[in-house]
Design a protein around this motif. Structure first.
Motif, PDB file in Angstrom:
ATOM      1  N   LYS A 179       0.844  -1.201   0.000  1.00  0.00           N
ATOM      2  CA  LYS A 179       0.000   0.000   0.000  1.00  0.00           C
ATOM      3  C   LYS A 179       0.872   1.241   0.000  1.00  0.00           C
ATOM      4  O   LYS A 179       1.832   1.330   0.752  1.00  0.00           O
ATOM      5  CB  LYS A 179      -0.894  -0.006   1.248  1.00  0.00           C
ATOM      6  N   ASN A 207      -0.428  -4.815   7.680  1.00  0.00           N
ATOM      7  CA  ASN A 207      -1.111  -3.531   7.519  1.00  0.00           C
ATOM      8  C   ASN A 207      -0.730  -2.791   6.256  1.00  0.00           C
ATOM      9  O   ASN A 207      -1.492  -1.978   5.759  1.00  0.00           O
ATOM     10  CB  ASN A 207      -0.813  -2.621   8.723  1.00  0.00           C
ATOM     11  N   SER A 208       0.475  -3.069   5.754  1.00  0.00           N
ATOM     12  CA  SER A 208       0.909  -2.298   4.596  1.00  0.00           C
ATOM     13  C   SER A 208       0.954  -3.131   3.317  1.00  0.00           C
ATOM     14  O   SER A 208       1.495  -2.712   2.314  1.00  0.00           O
ATOM     15  CB  SER A 208       2.295  -1.701   4.875  1.00  0.00           C
ATOM     16  N   SER A 246      -0.840   4.411  -0.251  1.00  0.00           N
ATOM     17  CA  SER A 246      -1.709   5.339   0.470  1.00  0.00           C
ATOM     18  C   SER A 246      -3.005   4.591   0.735  1.00  0.00           C
ATOM     19  O   SER A 246      -3.090   3.402   0.457  1.00  0.00           O
ATOM     20  CB  SER A 246      -1.983   6.575  -0.391  1.00  0.00           C
ATOM     21  N   LYS A 247      -4.017   5.286   1.228  1.00  0.00           N
ATOM     22  CA  LYS A 247      -5.280   4.605   1.534  1.00  0.00           C
ATOM     23  C   LYS A 247      -5.898   3.972   0.294  1.00  0.00           C
ATOM     24  O   LYS A 247      -6.549   2.931   0.371  1.00  0.00           O
ATOM     25  CB  LYS A 247      -6.263   5.590   2.167  1.00  0.00           C
ATOM     26  N   THR A 248      -5.702   4.612  -0.843  1.00  0.00           N
ATOM     27  CA  THR A 248      -6.378   4.118  -2.047  1.00  0.00           C
ATOM     28  C   THR A 248      -5.415   3.502  -3.061  1.00  0.00           C
ATOM     29  O   THR A 248      -5.837   2.873  -4.014  1.00  0.00           O
ATOM     30  CB  THR A 248      -7.140   5.270  -2.746  1.00  0.00           C
TER      31      THR A 248
END
Ligand SMILES: Nc1ncnc2c1ncn2[C@@H]1O[C@H](COP(=O)(O)OP(=O)(O)O)[C@@H](O)[C@H]1O
Ligand SMILES: [Mg+2]
Length: 333
Positions: free
Chosen positions: A21, A68-69, A23-25
């Motif tokens: 990831k 998480n990432s 960023s969030k999107t």
């Protein structure tokens, strides 16, 4: 009950994608559509230049990529279980027990403040291979098995008191302590000098025969591949670009990348003194290539289609090649 054939698959990786990831999107794909298998009696080498996705693949198999990432899709089937679906607690019972991993630099994976003996004992007790009472004797026994002299005094030493080669032996001892079905070794000898490297590889071979452990050996060194592997998987830019039995791959490489890798090291099979020619350019950063074959920027046999379409894996007998030059014989076609 029938006995299983010895060539049974121990690990089946199916269509695995690994993204990080941003960023969030947004996320970038680091490993794409990875599928391969390892049989119980095999050493499979995973090769490719730095940045190709070898370590990320290894860490994913162990479920050690930061959850998480990252986003991990696909199946990692091991003894009938999908590791990608296990909880962290369930995975802890697999890690270090049924699947072990050793890394390039043992200093980073050994705990600097604990004595060698304690670090081995902890693994043994955790997975039920020893009790607190007999764990010290068992640790000594294991150190002897990996060829460590003075094992009964080494258990009272700290990692920094040992040479690089001895530390890697300790790591192998810890990795083999629970008699794993699969050992993942990520560049295990890269940090060692040539003589020690040969000894460590020899040790891995001996232990493999003794314990019947499958090995996934990650390396950028084709000499190590030639010495150790039964089968080779070549990765480039997060994808498998070629897969073949070791002799086939070394004698008759098909993908321009594999050919490039072989031309950039001294000939393994002869004393030919042809000049070496490293592949020009670098592995692109993940997310950099939007379309076409990721190797086209460095390829000497590039043609129109390579710029727009990423090839599928084409099959030629036992060899699989992701290159338009071999288009006619697509897998399953
Ligand atoms: N945690 C991470 N977050 C973002 N990108 C990563 C992360 N780990 C690795 N990468 C990227 O994934 C690619 C593959 O890395 P890696 O598997 O370490 O390569 P190799 O082991 O073949 O040298 C590289 O481009 C690297 O920068
Ligand atoms: Mg790596």
């Amino acid at each position: 009950m029938t006995t299983q054939p010895i060539t049974q698959e121990i690990l089946t990786v199916e269509n695995v994608n690994i993204s990080f990831k941003k960023s969030k999107t947004q996320s970038v794909l680091a490993v794409k559509d990875l599928s391969f298998q390892i049989r119980q009696d095999e050493t499979v080498a995973l090769v490719g230049e730095s940045g190709c996705g070898k370590s990320v693949t290894a860490l994913t198999l162990m479920q050690l990529v930061e959850k998480n990432s990252s986003i991990i899709e696909g199946n990692i089937l091991f003894e009938g279980e999908n590791l990608n679906k296990l909880t962290e607690k369930e995975m802890q019972a697999v890690r270090g027990n049924k699947i072990s991993m050793i890394f390039q630099e043992p200093m980073t994976s050994l705990n600097p403040v604990h004595k060698i003996g304690k670090q081995i004992s902890e693994v043994l007790v955790l997975h039920g291979f020893a009790t607190k009472a007999d764990s010290k004797d068992k640790a000594i026994e294991i150190l002897k098995k990996v060829g460590i002299p003075r094992a009964d005094s080494i258990i009272n030493e700290y990692p920094h008191q040992l040479s690089g080669g001895m530390r890697q032996r300790v790591m192998i001892a810890i990795a083999m302590a629970c008699n794993p079905k699969l050992l993942i070794a990520d560049e295990p000898t890269t940090a060692l000098d040539v003589t020690i490297q040969a000894q460590i590889l020899e040790l891995m071979k001996t232990l493999q025969q003794q314990f019947n452990t499958a090995i996934l050996l990650i390396t950028h060194d084709l000499g190590v591949v030639s010495e150790m592997a039964d089968r080779v998987i070549v990765m480039y830019y997060g994808q498998i670009v070629e897969q073949a039995p070791v002799r086939t791959l070394l004698k008759n490489p098909k993908h321009p990348y594999t050919i490039g890798l072989l031309n950039s090291v001294p000939d393994i099979n002869s004393d030919s003194d042809e000049p070496l020619s490293p592949i020009e350019g670098n592995v692109p950063n993940i997310g950099e290539i939007k379309e076409g074959c990721p190797f086209r920027l460095r390829c000497k046999q590039v043609h129109a289609k390579c710029h727009t379409e990423n090839p599928a894996l084409f099959q030629l007998d036992q060899q699989f090649v992701r290159c338009w030059l071999y288009e006619k014989r697509e897998v399953g076609a």
